[in-house]
Design a protein around this motif. Structure first.
Motif, PDB file in Angstrom:
ATOM      1  N   PHE A   1      66.011 -76.221 -47.328  1.00 23.59           N
ATOM      2  CA  PHE A   1      66.050 -76.230 -48.792  1.00 23.59           C
ATOM      3  C   PHE A   1      65.010 -77.153 -49.382  1.00 23.59           C
ATOM      4  O   PHE A   1      64.581 -76.952 -50.522  1.00 23.59           O
ATOM      5  N   GLU A   2      64.590 -78.145 -48.613  1.00 22.96           N
ATOM      6  CA  GLU A   2      63.466 -78.943 -49.103  1.00 22.96           C
ATOM      7  C   GLU A   2      62.237 -78.056 -49.220  1.00 22.96           C
ATOM      8  O   GLU A   2      61.526 -78.099 -50.230  1.00 22.96           O
ATOM      9  N   ASN A   3      62.000 -77.230 -48.189  1.00 22.81           N
ATOM     10  CA  ASN A   3      60.839 -76.346 -48.247  1.00 22.81           C
ATOM     11  C   ASN A   3      60.950 -75.347 -49.386  1.00 22.81           C
ATOM     12  O   ASN A   3      59.974 -75.049 -50.068  1.00 22.81           O
ATOM     13  N   LEU A   4      62.165 -74.826 -49.587  1.00 19.22           N
ATOM     14  CA  LEU A   4      62.341 -73.870 -50.679  1.00 19.22           C
ATOM     15  C   LEU A   4      62.143 -74.547 -52.034  1.00 19.22           C
ATOM     16  O   LEU A   4      61.520 -73.979 -52.937  1.00 19.22           O
ATOM     17  N   ALA A   5      62.691 -75.759 -52.179  1.00 23.43           N
ATOM     18  CA  ALA A   5      62.527 -76.471 -53.454  1.00 23.43           C
ATOM     19  C   ALA A   5      61.051 -76.743 -53.703  1.00 23.43           C
ATOM     20  O   ALA A   5      60.553 -76.586 -54.821  1.00 23.43           O
ATOM     21  N   CYS A   6      60.326 -77.157 -52.635  1.00 24.39           N
ATOM     22  CA  CYS A   6      58.889 -77.392 -52.793  1.00 24.39           C
ATOM     23  C   CYS A   6      58.179 -76.110 -53.192  1.00 24.39           C
ATOM     24  O   CYS A   6      57.280 -76.137 -54.037  1.00 24.39           O
ATOM     25  N   ALA A   7      58.576 -74.979 -52.598  1.00 20.40           N
ATOM     26  CA  ALA A   7      57.946 -73.713 -52.963  1.00 20.40           C
ATOM     27  C   ALA A   7      58.191 -73.415 -54.432  1.00 20.40           C
ATOM     28  O   ALA A   7      57.284 -72.958 -55.142  1.00 20.40           O
ATOM     29  N   SER A   8      59.423 -73.692 -54.915  1.00 20.07           N
ATOM     30  CA  SER A   8      59.717 -73.469 -56.335  1.00 20.07           C
ATOM     31  C   SER A   8      58.843 -74.351 -57.210  1.00 20.07           C
ATOM     32  O   SER A   8      58.248 -73.890 -58.185  1.00 20.07           O
ATOM     33  N   LEU A   9      58.765 -75.636 -56.847  1.00 14.73           N
ATOM     34  CA  LEU A   9      57.956 -76.556 -57.648  1.00 14.73           C
ATOM     35  C   LEU A   9      56.500 -76.116 -57.658  1.00 14.73           C
ATOM     36  O   LEU A   9      55.839 -76.148 -58.692  1.00 14.73           O
ATOM     37  N   ASP A  10      56.004 -75.707 -56.467  1.00  9.59           N
ATOM     38  CA  ASP A  10      54.613 -75.250 -56.383  1.00  9.59           C
ATOM     39  C   ASP A  10      54.378 -74.102 -57.343  1.00  9.59           C
ATOM     40  O   ASP A  10      53.372 -74.065 -58.060  1.00  9.59           O
ATOM     41  N   SER A  11      55.311 -73.147 -57.333  1.00 11.61           N
ATOM     42  CA  SER A  11      55.148 -71.987 -58.196  1.00 11.61           C
ATOM     43  C   SER A  11      55.144 -72.404 -59.660  1.00 11.61           C
ATOM     44  O   SER A  11      54.344 -71.898 -60.455  1.00 11.61           O
ATOM     45  N   ILE A  12      56.003 -73.344 -60.030  1.00 12.24           N
ATOM     46  CA  ILE A  12      56.051 -73.788 -61.422  1.00 12.24           C
ATOM     47  C   ILE A  12      54.745 -74.485 -61.805  1.00 12.24           C
ATOM     48  O   ILE A  12      54.167 -74.218 -62.862  1.00 12.24           O
ATOM     49  N   VAL A  13      54.244 -75.354 -60.921  1.00 10.02           N
ATOM     50  CA  VAL A  13      52.990 -76.054 -61.227  1.00 10.02           C
ATOM     51  C   VAL A  13      51.862 -75.040 -61.360  1.00 10.02           C
ATOM     52  O   VAL A  13      51.024 -75.134 -62.257  1.00 10.02           O
ATOM     53  N   LEU A  14      51.871 -74.030 -60.474  1.00  9.61           N
ATOM     54  CA  LEU A  14      50.820 -73.033 -60.514  1.00  9.61           C
ATOM     55  C   LEU A  14      50.818 -72.293 -61.840  1.00  9.61           C
ATOM     56  O   LEU A  14      49.776 -72.116 -62.471  1.00  9.61           O
ATOM     57  N   GLU A  15      52.023 -71.870 -62.286  1.00  8.46           N
ATOM     58  CA  GLU A  15      52.071 -71.074 -63.510  1.00  8.46           C
ATOM     59  C   GLU A  15      51.783 -71.911 -64.738  1.00  8.46           C
ATOM     60  O   GLU A  15      51.215 -71.427 -65.708  1.00  8.46           O
TER      61      GLU A  15
END
Lengths: 323, 522
Positions: free
Chosen positions: B328-342
């Motif tokens: 879930f750390e990896n998933l949370a990081c993926a979510s954050l990455d996507s938010i920063v990207l957008e």
């Protein structure tokens, strides 16, 4: 960086034929020894040192020899600042046209620049080392540049400040920044192009690997790796850049792709050495679901509330999204 | 009673209560969300409602598992009521529950669950009775026998989707405020249900089941189990993206094995051995590719950097488990990455990931490693800092007491803090979507009501055969085509907003799970 001055021993020109004084063999020997001593003590020798090392020297002969050397400009004399004692120092500069007028200062500056080698030296550092003032330094530098003895190069590390180095030397990579910098400017378009090209190559490799899906996922995965050396070769073959890129530079580009989250790196040991291999990866989520509603990407989300200018009821972003 | 004193999560809960249960329950609920444990009299004075209304509101909420009560610490003859926050929030997930059950089992289970969600807490017979009624109304040709429904009910209980409510403790009648308890082994045990009374009632077309033998044994929906199921969906999707769809299937099977053998509250599952997994795959009749390359699939999933499968040991051919906190750390990081990207762009994403992976970086290093021009790198760094995605740590260098001391300025990503910030923003986004939906519907209420009335009249007339065509046509012309298209548009907007809320909920689930498992591991 003011390093201890190690004065490089330049080749000393052969003595120009001048009006020759009849020399004794003794004199030549003594001269040679004095020159040797002078070389041993680059900071200079005085009476005392001469006495201790060549105690059997007659004062008269000593004076004659030193005078001759002075005239031939193989040594020069100066007074020590405090004690006012006389010192003799080996004159290292070849007797050439450089030696005139403001010789000493120019020589000092030249010497300092030479030491800096191919990394070059800053204006400030020259000033520190030689102890001259700003205007004098600038005048000398201009003169030397005019004579094409030194050149200035834009350095990237100290933000557009020039460093000086000998005319013939190739500036070091750390100064010019390698292939990514031209004239001190960072070439972001070049980086972007190489970046995209590398990513495309990896994607193609992954696509080709996927065709082997019937052999199992392990084969597919292993077939989609490319090593940094192979990529360097392929990029060079494509000829997008005029010069060749080294493996380190390609690895730097690939590292930025890793940080983009588009590829991953794996170290593989090939015999004795470890090589880096890369392949494309998919992210864990196609996109965080919250970015699909306007609030997820809203720039004024912090100002939004139930009262005030920014409200969900009359939000312009929602209006756009719902149409 | 204004919302600004509630945090975003509580605002969402209060909005849900208002929407599904009405204003009175909404008022009582908001008060309890803000104040925590409160006695009946406090609630009455604060909300200004009559005591009867407050009692009714509390009764409704207790029935629906949204409020719990316990004896007050200061005065144990009075009960204090408090909200069960998570259950209130799960109101938004009910449609997802129904869809999942329908996908895993079938229609009859879906109806059972729907009835149970509507009733809140009910006995097995009641649920079966009402579901049979519902199915018979919808489907006149077949009459479903209650025993089939009973079996469906048992299936749901076996897989832990429904759970028994605690019953009165033995000494409860002695205390003024009753306590409720239930034993571990009884939680999912389905009692014997007498089918004949139910069948009889159905034949008589009764609307209520009378007294029945298991009326003391009450069931409710098990929210935790549904949360696990929702998380598993996300994990399986991630596995399918990383490798391919067959790997997704394998991962789904392995998740099932883990769930059956592990305690749902532990941060890591109990290890399952290779042989067990292989047997399950063979029994499950999966695709031939999976059988053929089973070893490879397992290996590829295990070696993937997302941490989908961990291998703590080699006994029995290899022990495999799942470490929730890591994945879930990896998933949370993926979510954050996507938010920063957008929100900020790909260069900002590169800087964000770089700082997160390298832990501490200086400004100059960042710009060199990321190969971004200096000015842009600085701009994005400061933008990320402004929105709290990056944090600063200052280390002083030099020990001079006189001269101003220069310091290293290091950037880093404090992951729990960033996740909490984004989680709050997500609640806010969810709340905004709900408010907007409510606003759109109430603004056009008159129009929508007119349209609904017209539709129902048309339906009725079409049912009666004797009405001439012109009347029907005339009636449908009372509404302007422009109005009709507006109504269409409003419905579409409302659907989009509902979809948006569901998606916000998905991100919220991932971020909440990360925080939950992170706190467990410490």
């Amino acid at each position: 960086m003011v390093s201890k001055i190690v004065i490089k021993k330049e080749k000393v020109d052969d003595a120009r034929p001048g009006p020759s004084v009849p020399r004794d063999d003794d004199m030549t020997e003594i001269e040679a020894r004095i020159l040797e001593l002078l070389r041993e003590y680059p900071k200079g020798i005085n009476d005392k040192i001469l006495e201790t090392h060549m105690s059997n020297l007659d004062k008269q002969i000593q004076i004659i020899v030193l005078n001759r050397l002075l005239k031939e400009k193989k040594v020069y004399m100066f007074k020590a600042p405090v004690t006012n004692a006389l010192f003799w120092c080996l004159n290292e500069q070849p007797a050439s046209i450089k030696l005139k007028g403001v010789d000493k200062e120019e020589n000092a500056v030249m010497r300092i620049i030479e030491e800096a080698g191919n990394k070059g030296i800053l204006n400030k550092d020259i000033r520190d080392q030689s102890g001259l003032n700003l205007t004098a330094i600038n005048k000398i530098l201009k003169a030397l540049e005019g004579k094409e003895l030194i050149k200035s190069v834009l350095s990237i590390s100290v933000a557009k400040i020039k460093v000086y180095m000998l005319f013939d030397l190739e500036p070091d990579r750390s100064v010019t920044g390698g292939s990514w910098y031209t004239d001190g400017e960072f070439e972001s378009e070049l980086v972007d192009i190489v970046n995209q090209q590398c990513y495309r190559m990896l994607q193609q490799k992954a696509e080709a690997a996927r065709l082997k899906a019937m052999d199992g996922p392990l084969i597919v995965r292993n077939a989609s790796f490319l090593s940094s050396k192979e990529m360097c070769q392929m990029i060079s073959d494509l000829n997008i850049v005029k010069f060749n890129l080294t493996v380190e530079e390609i690895e730097a580009i690939l590292e930025t792709l890793v940080y983009d989250g588009k590829i991953e790196m794996r170290m593989v040991s090939d015999g004795d050495e470890k090589i880096k291999t890369y392949r494309t990866v998919e992210t864990l989520l196609s996109s965080a679901a919250i970015v699909r509603i306007p609030c997820g990407v809203c720039p004024v989300i912090e100002k939004c509330g139930t009262v005030g200018e920014v409200q969900p009821k009359n939000c312009a972003y929602y209006d756009q999204w719902l149409d | 009673m204004s919302s600004f004193t509630l945090g975003h999560f509580s605002q969402v809960c209060s909005q849900l209560l208002n929407h599904y249960y009405g204003e009175i329950v909404g008022q009582v609920g908001s008060y309890l969300l803000r104040r925590g444990n409160r006695m009946l009299t406090d609630i009455r004075t604060a909300t200004g409602l009559s005591i009867r209304e407050v009692k009714k509101a509390l009764a409704v909420m207790i029935q629906h598992n949204l409020v719990k009560f316990q004896a007050s610490e200061r005065n144990n003859i009075v009960a204090e009521y408090s909200m069960m926050h998570h259950n209130v929030y799960c109101l938004i997930r009910y449609p997802k529950y129904l869809y999942m059950i329908k996908r895993i089992y079938g229609t009859s289970e879906e109806i059972l669950l729907e009835i149970l969600l509507n009733l809140g807490q009910a006995s097995a017979s009641n649920v079966i009775f009402h579901s049979a009624n519902r199915l018979n109304e919808a489907n006149d040709s077949e009459v479903l026998s209650p025993s089939a429904l009973h079996q469906s009910f048992q299936r749901l209980a076996q897989d832990n989707f429904i759970i028994r409510c605690p019953k009165l403790a033995e000494n409860a009648t002695l205390l003024k405020v009753p306590t409720l308890e239930i034993e571990e082994k009884e939680k999912f045990a389905v009692p014997n249900v007498e089918i004949e009374p139910i069948a009889r009632m159905l034949k008589e077309k009764a609307t209520q089941l009378g007294g029945h033998c298991d009326s003391e044994i009450i069931w409710r929906v098990n929210h935790e189990r549904f949360d696990i199921e929702l998380r598993n969906v996300i994990l399986v999707n991630a596995a399918a993206r990383r490798v391919d769809t067959t790997a997704g299937e394998l991962y789904h099977l392995i998740l099932k094995l883990w769930r059956e053998s592990s305690n749902p509250d532990s941060p890591a599952t109990t290890p399952v051995s290779y042989n067990v997994i292989k047997d399950a795959v063979r029994k499950n009749d999966s695709s031939p590719i999976l059988l053929e390359h089973f070893d490879h699939y397992l290996r590829v999933l295990h070696e993937d950097s997302a941490g989908l499968i961990d291998k703590p040991g080699d006994a029995g051919g290899g022990q495999f488990n799942l470490d929730y906190s890591k994945v879930f750390e990896n998933l949370a990081c993926a979510s954050l990455d996507s938010i920063v990207l957008e929100r900020f762009g790909s260069k900002a994403l590169r800087l964000f990931r770089l700082t997160r992976i390298q832990k501490f970086m200086e400004q100059d290093q960042m710009q060199n490693v990321a190969m971004i021009p200096a000015k842009e790198a600085k701009m994005f760094t400061y933008k990320l800092l402004e929105h709290n995605f990056l944090q600063i740590k200052e280390l002083k260098k030099g020990t001079s007491n006189f001269a101003p001391v220069k310091s290293f300025i290091l950037y880093h990503v404090d992951l729990p803090q960033v996740v909490r910030t984004v989680l709050e923003a997500s609640y806010k986004g969810l709340f905004n979507a709900m408010v907007r939906q409510m606003h759109d519907l109430t603004e056009n209420k008159r129009l929508l009501e007119k349209h609904a009335m017209l539709e129902s009249m048309l339906e009725r007339l079409k049912g009666d055969d004797g009405v001439p065509e012109e009347e029907i046509a005339e009636l449908s012309d009372t509404m302007h085509p422009a109005e009709k298209s507006l109504v269409e548009k409003i419905h579409l907007m409302s659907d989009n907003l509902t979809l948006g809320q569901t998606q916000a909920d998905e991100t919220i689930l991932i971020l909440e799970s990360y925080l939950k498992f992170k706190s467990k591991e410490l």
